[in-house]
Design a protein around this motif. Structure first.
Motif, mmCIF file in Angstrom:
data_model
loop_
_atom_site.group_PDB
_atom_site.id
_atom_site.type_symbol
_atom_site.label_atom_id
_atom_site.label_comp_id
_atom_site.label_asym_id
_atom_site.label_seq_id
_atom_site.Cartn_x
_atom_site.Cartn_y
_atom_site.Cartn_z
ATOM 1 N N GLU A 157 -8.537 8.647 -5.235
ATOM 2 C CA GLU A 157 -9.769 8.556 -4.447
ATOM 3 C C GLU A 157 -10.796 7.621 -5.072
ATOM 4 N N ASN A 158 -10.585 7.250 -6.336
ATOM 5 C CA ASN A 158 -11.530 6.348 -7.003
ATOM 6 C C ASN A 158 -11.135 4.892 -6.898
ATOM 7 N N ALA A 159 -10.014 4.611 -6.265
ATOM 8 C CA ALA A 159 -9.548 3.225 -6.181
ATOM 9 C C ALA A 159 -8.874 3.005 -4.840
ATOM 10 N N ILE A 160 -9.614 3.324 -3.794
ATOM 11 C CA ILE A 160 -9.053 3.296 -2.437
ATOM 12 C C ILE A 160 -8.622 1.895 -2.022
ATOM 13 N N ASP A 161 -9.413 0.909 -2.375
ATOM 14 C CA ASP A 161 -9.118 -0.442 -1.908
ATOM 15 C C ASP A 161 -7.930 -1.087 -2.601
ATOM 16 N N LEU A 162 -7.710 -0.740 -3.874
ATOM 17 C CA LEU A 162 -6.735 -1.511 -4.651
ATOM 18 C C LEU A 162 -5.338 -1.596 -4.032
ATOM 19 N N PRO A 163 -4.738 -0.481 -3.598
ATOM 20 C CA PRO A 163 -3.386 -0.641 -3.031
ATOM 21 C C PRO A 163 -3.379 -1.449 -1.732
ATOM 22 N N HIS A 164 -4.515 -1.555 -1.084
ATOM 23 C CA HIS A 164 -4.579 -2.316 0.175
ATOM 24 C C HIS A 164 -4.902 -3.784 -0.057
ATOM 25 N N ALA A 165 -5.382 -4.096 -1.264
ATOM 26 C CA ALA A 165 -5.772 -5.477 -1.550
ATOM 27 C C ALA A 165 -4.551 -6.285 -1.949
ATOM 28 N N ALA A 166 -3.537 -6.261 -1.107
ATOM 29 C CA ALA A 166 -2.272 -6.929 -1.399
ATOM 30 C C ALA A 166 -1.632 -7.312 -0.087
ATOM 31 N N THR A 167 -0.915 -8.452 -0.085
ATOM 32 C CA THR A 167 -0.237 -8.855 1.143
ATOM 33 C C THR A 167 1.192 -8.331 1.172
ATOM 34 N N LEU A 168 1.612 -7.645 0.094
ATOM 35 C CA LEU A 168 2.988 -7.160 -0.036
ATOM 36 C C LEU A 168 3.989 -8.318 0.021
ATOM 37 N N CYS A 169 3.591 -9.463 -0.514
ATOM 38 C CA CYS A 169 4.455 -10.650 -0.468
ATOM 39 C C CYS A 169 5.651 -10.509 -1.415
ATOM 40 N N ASN A 170 5.545 -9.604 -2.399
ATOM 41 C CA ASN A 170 6.607 -9.327 -3.365
ATOM 42 C C ASN A 170 6.880 -10.451 -4.358
ATOM 43 N N GLN A 171 5.948 -11.373 -4.507
ATOM 44 C CA GLN A 171 6.115 -12.361 -5.564
ATOM 45 C C GLN A 171 6.111 -11.616 -6.912
ATOM 46 N N CYS A 172 5.327 -10.558 -7.015
ATOM 47 C CA CYS A 172 5.254 -9.773 -8.249
ATOM 48 C C CYS A 172 6.586 -9.099 -8.548
ATOM 49 N N CYS A 225 2.555 -17.120 -0.653
ATOM 50 C CA CYS A 225 2.011 -16.363 0.467
ATOM 51 C C CYS A 225 0.884 -17.125 1.155
ATOM 52 N N CYS A 226 0.792 -16.988 2.480
ATOM 53 C CA CYS A 226 -0.268 -17.678 3.226
ATOM 54 C C CYS A 226 -1.532 -16.839 3.300
ATOM 55 N N GLY A 227 -1.459 -15.582 2.846
ATOM 56 C CA GLY A 227 -2.643 -14.723 2.859
ATOM 57 C C GLY A 227 -2.753 -13.809 4.067
ATOM 58 N N PHE A 228 -1.760 -13.830 4.965
ATOM 59 C CA PHE A 228 -1.837 -12.978 6.146
ATOM 60 C C PHE A 228 -1.690 -11.514 5.742
ATOM 61 N N GLY A 229 -0.460 -11.122 5.346
ATOM 62 C CA GLY A 229 -0.267 -9.757 4.859
ATOM 63 C C GLY A 229 -0.588 -8.688 5.881
ATOM 64 N N GLY A 230 -0.474 -8.974 7.166
ATOM 65 C CA GLY A 230 -0.710 -7.948 8.188
ATOM 66 C C GLY A 230 -2.133 -7.418 8.144
ATOM 67 N N THR A 231 -2.272 -6.119 7.876
ATOM 68 C CA THR A 231 -3.602 -5.505 7.885
ATOM 69 C C THR A 231 -4.491 -6.054 6.783
#
Lengths: 468, 220, 241
Positions: A352-367, C171-177
């Protein structure tokens, strides 16, 4: 260290507006990414080595209690004292106690991310012990009012040469230097004095080798060696997940860690330290302490996030992350930035203290592709997003929007009607232009770019029209 | 409950630890420790001449300099040549293990002891050298103190050709075989100390030596 | 071969011509194309946002609609991957659905992958000419291995000059949501992609996922570039210009 992860959004936008940071991130990206790509070609079987590293890390986590006991047994037999700390406060208590017990006035530190988690430097100062950071980047941060690091390997990647030159001039009261070698030389001279007079050395531990009860330190500067050779007391602070079984396993990991971190085939120094000064030795600590730290790690064992415990702290994930490359590390708000930070900060400081962090990703999987121990980072980020939904931590309008979407998308007729209107509305908004500059329904999209206009009819209606 | 007990108890609970799987777990641990299995290894030609060549190639790539003489007896002269070439004084601290060599014969004033801050040149041997990455493996002891390769600005290391091995694994195997248990400090050294912390620009000579010079002893 | 087209919600809403181009390409490869009429969305946005229930509901709908077909082809790497890779994960707790998801997954393909490796399309019907550059969408590239396939197809157009951009795989920065949650950061990443793409001198930026393409196009236009075209590879391969 107190977490500022709640301010991620505003911090990330401030980072975008910082031209010095933006320039430095661009330069850093090229160096870290390109050098790594060249160096991994030297390993012949990079994928096989990753697989072996993943396996050996899993082997320990799956029997972590037994491996910890083994390490403790052998380290103790070699003369070390093994202590345990549940959290940051206990780390500080242990180190201060050791300091007082041995009459320590000054402690030189080589890099320890765990000491950042614990805010150790402040606790030492409060207890009358002067802590001196000796990793050049960490030293720069310390004399800049204990600024937090923005990267786990390159702590001042966000700083420019001018900033450092001004800082040295101000704090050391020396003539202002303009060249990086001169600044480095100045730091060497200032810190050499501290190395020679400190009674205690504090280090992290890249790995703890169970076979021999040793700690392995991976450094380039030589400060790791200084801190563990000259002072009479050495304290190692490290997480319980850092145990590895054998020296062979260390050799395998040493093929991956420096390459993944900085693109080096090997770091300048790898120190494997075991026990205390032996009879007749001319150097080395008389007292060696290990502080094995939990601080959230034990709870991750056996959980759906267990893969994260394999992390060997190389920094490759953040170096390759398009988001980290764009905003730098401070925006993430805690000790660990980038993809690994976006997993660890919620796990160790509270979801609850880091709500944004998991969403601040495009899930591109370069990592995930570059992680030397094959941690499926996007999967873990997605699981954290799911945990937020389960715990009702998402804004109400988001939950409503998805429920609505799922309901409509499950009903083809409704979907057909809804989309029929939507595309015509959007087309109308575009008013004959290619794109829509402001879209109330998706304001975040149109802050930085236009929204392209749709064709004006849906595929389904057109296809149905053609068929009949 | 101590922190130790608390932490271990929670880990055990997470792993569903019971006496049965603890017993099999311990067996597995001992088996892993005994097996000492290696990961995938990059190809390194194990022939002696190839090892020498690779060590030289990698050491140069890591900003060390390299010289070659036949035997240890000729090494002091090589050291004198090197220091003179750099306009450095012919004064050094050396490993006690190397004290017996004829230093004064080459005009060198050496002291066999641990290094102090004032010492500008430190001369060591090595336990062995790793060809794969151009790395020296130094094991600390009263005769081979760690400070000699750490404090001075210039580090000179004698490397007998017969002590060049393929990879870190071989270095550790030798240590187990010859030393029994690891000494307090095993240091792997690859070139001069460096840092890239300021603007990712590499600078040689951070806290350790500025320069590392290898003298290969080709017939030792 | 009988192929069911999974047109994707973005193509349905924004660029139907991509769907028609895909049909044309599949028919050029001697496929009979069926378009299940009740299809809507694969559910990826819900899954990536952590809404498991919504994702499962849509997954079951798609499985029921498409499992009767020999092949399922989507003009999108992320949608094809979602169906193939994620549906079994989403439905892992329901053995029957899990089995159906796995069975369907083995027959789901991204368009260019299908055309090259299954249908073995020999020549493409389009005549597009000019310099283009190709953006490798993340999921297609890293999850499905889509890299050589689009390039192999583009090579069949004699008038096309393909110039690879720096960071084609970035990545182009889209990432859906992500694009609607952290819009400024997303747009900054998109700007890098646009700069890299335009530096090739390409008259068209081409890709295989419409989400990425809408993101890139939107950024280009905001940057003042109204000339550079942004096209789906299906459009390029079927274009009659």
């Amino acid at each position: 260290m107190e977490s500022r992860a709640r301010r991620f959004k505003s911090n990330s936008e401030a980072a975008l507006a910082n031209p010095v940071l933006q320039g430095n991130m661009r330069t850093a990206k090229g160096k870290f990414v390109d050098k790594r790509a060249i160096s991994i070609k030297e390993i012949d079987d990079f994928e096989g080595t990753r697989e072996a590293a993943k396996a050996l890390r899993n082997r320990v986590i799956e029997n972590l209690d037994l491996w910890l006991e083994k390490f403790e047994e052998i380290a103790t037999a070699r003369g070390a004292t093994v202590l345990w700390a549940k959290d940051g406060a206990e780390i500080c208590r242990h180190v201060v106690d050791i300091g007082k017990q041995h009459g320590i006035k000054k402690a030189v530190k080589s890099k320890s991310m765990l000491s950042e988690e614990a805010g150790l430097n402040l606790a030492l100062e409060a207890a009358g012990i002067q802590p001196v950071e000796t990793d050049l980047g960490e030293y720069i941060l310390q004399i800049n009012n204990n600024e937090p690091p923005s990267h786990i390997i390159a702590p001042v990647v966000h700083k420019g040469l001018d900033e450092v030159a001004d800082l040295f001039h101000k704090v050391h009261k020396t003539p202002r230097k303009t060249e990086i070698p001169a600044l480095t030389r100045e730091a060497r001279e200032v810190l050499r004095e501290h190395f020679l007079t400190a009674e205690m050395g504090i280090s992290g531990g890249n790995f703890l080798v169970a076979e021999t009860g040793s700690v392995a330190l991976v450094t380039n500067e030589g400060n790791g060696r200084m801190v563990t050779t000259l002072p009479r007391v050495h304290v190692v602070i490290t997480g319980i997940e850092k145990v590895i079984p054998t020296l062979e396993d260390l050799s395998t990991l040493m093929r991956l860690l420096p390459r993944s971190a900085t693109g080096q085939s090997i770091s300048n120094y790898v120190s494997v330290l075991t026990g205390t000064k032996a009879a007749g030795d001319l150097d080395g600590p008389e007292h060696l302490y290990f502080i094995l730290v939990d601080n959230g790690r034990a709870d991750v064992v056996g959980s759906e996030f267990q893969d994260m415990l394999r992390c060997i702290r190389c920094g490759a994930c953040m170096n390759h992350c398009p988001v980290y490359q764009t905003i730098g590390g401070h925006a993430y708000g805690w000790v660990y930035p980038g993809p690994m930070g976006s997993v660890l900060t919620p796990l160790y400081t509270g979801i609850e203290n880091a709500i944004d962090l998991p969403h601040a990703a495009t899930l591109c999987n370069q990592c995930g592709v570059v992680c030397p121990v094959k941690i499926p980072l996007p999967e873990l980020l997605r699981k954290l997003r799911e945990k937020q939904v389960e715990k009702n931590l998402r804004p109400w309008f988001e939950r409503v929007a998805f429920r609505l979407w799922a309901w409509v998308a499950s009903c083809p007729t409704l979907y057909g009607i809804g989309t029929w209107f939507a595309v015509r509305y959007l087309k109308w908004l575009a008013g004959g232009n290619q794109t829509i500059p402001i879209l109330g329904a998706a304001p975040e999209w149109t802050r930085g770019r236009d929204f392209p206009a749709p064709e004006g009819k849906t595929f389904r209606e057109l296809y149905a029209g053609r068929k009949s | 409950m101590t922190s130790r007990e608390d932490i271990l108890a929670r880990v055990r609970a997470k792993l569903n630890r019971n006496p049965d799987n603890a017993a099999t777990g311990r067996v597995a641990i001992e088996a892993t420790l005994a097996a000492r299995s290696q990961g995938p290894r990059p190809a390194v030609n194990p022939q002696k001449s190839a090892l020498v060549e690779r060590l030289i190639e990698k050491s140069l790539a890591y900003s060390s300099t390299v010289d070659q003489v036949a035997t240890a007896a000729e090494a002091p002269a090589a050291v004198a040549r090197y220091l003179t070439g750099l306009n450095l004084p012919l004064k050094a601290v050396v490993w006690p293990e190397l004290a017996r060599l004829d230093w004064s014969g080459s005009g060198l004033a050496v002291q066999a002891r641990g290094a102090q801050d004032v010492d500008l040149v430190g001369i060591t041997g090595c336990f062995c050298a790793i060809a794969e990455t151009g790395t020296l493996m130094l094991c600390g002891s009263p005769d081979t103190p760690a400070t000699v390769s750490l404090l001075p600005e210039t580090h000179i290391a004698f490397v007998p050709a017969s002590r060049i091995v393929s990879g870190m694994e071989e270095g550790f195997a030798l240590a187990r075989a010859e030393l029994g248990q690891l000494p307090r400090a095993v240091n792997f050294i690859s070139g001069p100390s460096r840092t890239g912390d300021i603007e990712q620009t590499i600078v040689l000579g951070a806290h350790g030596p500025y320069r590392v010079h290898l003298v290969l002893l080709t017939e030792e | 071969m009988r192929v069911a087209l999974f047109v994707t919600c973005l193509v349905d809403l924004m660029r139907p011509r991509i769907g028609f181009a895909a049909i044309e390409l599949l028919e050029a490869a001697d496929c009979e194309v069926i378009v299940p009429a009740a299809q809507t969305c694969c559910g990826q946005p819900a899954w990536n946002s952590g809404d498991r229930a919504a994702a499962a509901k849509l997954a079951k709908k798609v499985i029921a609609e498409f499992e009767g077909h020999e092949y399922v082809v989507a003009p999108s790497g992320s949608c094809a991957d979602h169906i193939r890779t994620e549906y079994p994960v989403i439905l892992a707790d329901e053995p029957d659905w899990y089995a159906r998801a796995v069975a369907l997954g083995s027959r789901v393909y991204e368009l260019t992958d299908f055309l090259v490796n299954v249908a073995k399309l020999v020549s493409v019907p389009g005549n597009f000419a000019g310099r283009i550059t190709y953006h490798d969408s993340c999921t297609g590239l890293r999850s499905l291995g889509i890299k050589a396939q689009p390039r192999a197809l583009l090579a069949k157009l004699s008038g096309v000059d393909l110039q690879e951009m720096n960071g084609a795989e970035e990545c182009c920065g889209f990432g859906g949501t992500f694009s609607v949650k952290f819009g400024e950061v997303s747009a900054a990443i998109a700007e890098r992609k646009c700069n890299n793409a335009c530096a090739t001198g390409a008259s068209a930026i081409v890709g295989g996922d419409l989400g990425c393409l809408l993101n890139i196009e939107g950024k280009l236009r905001r940057m003042g570039d109204t000339q550079t075209r942004v096209m789906h590879i299906a459009e390029v391969l079927a274009a009659k210009e």
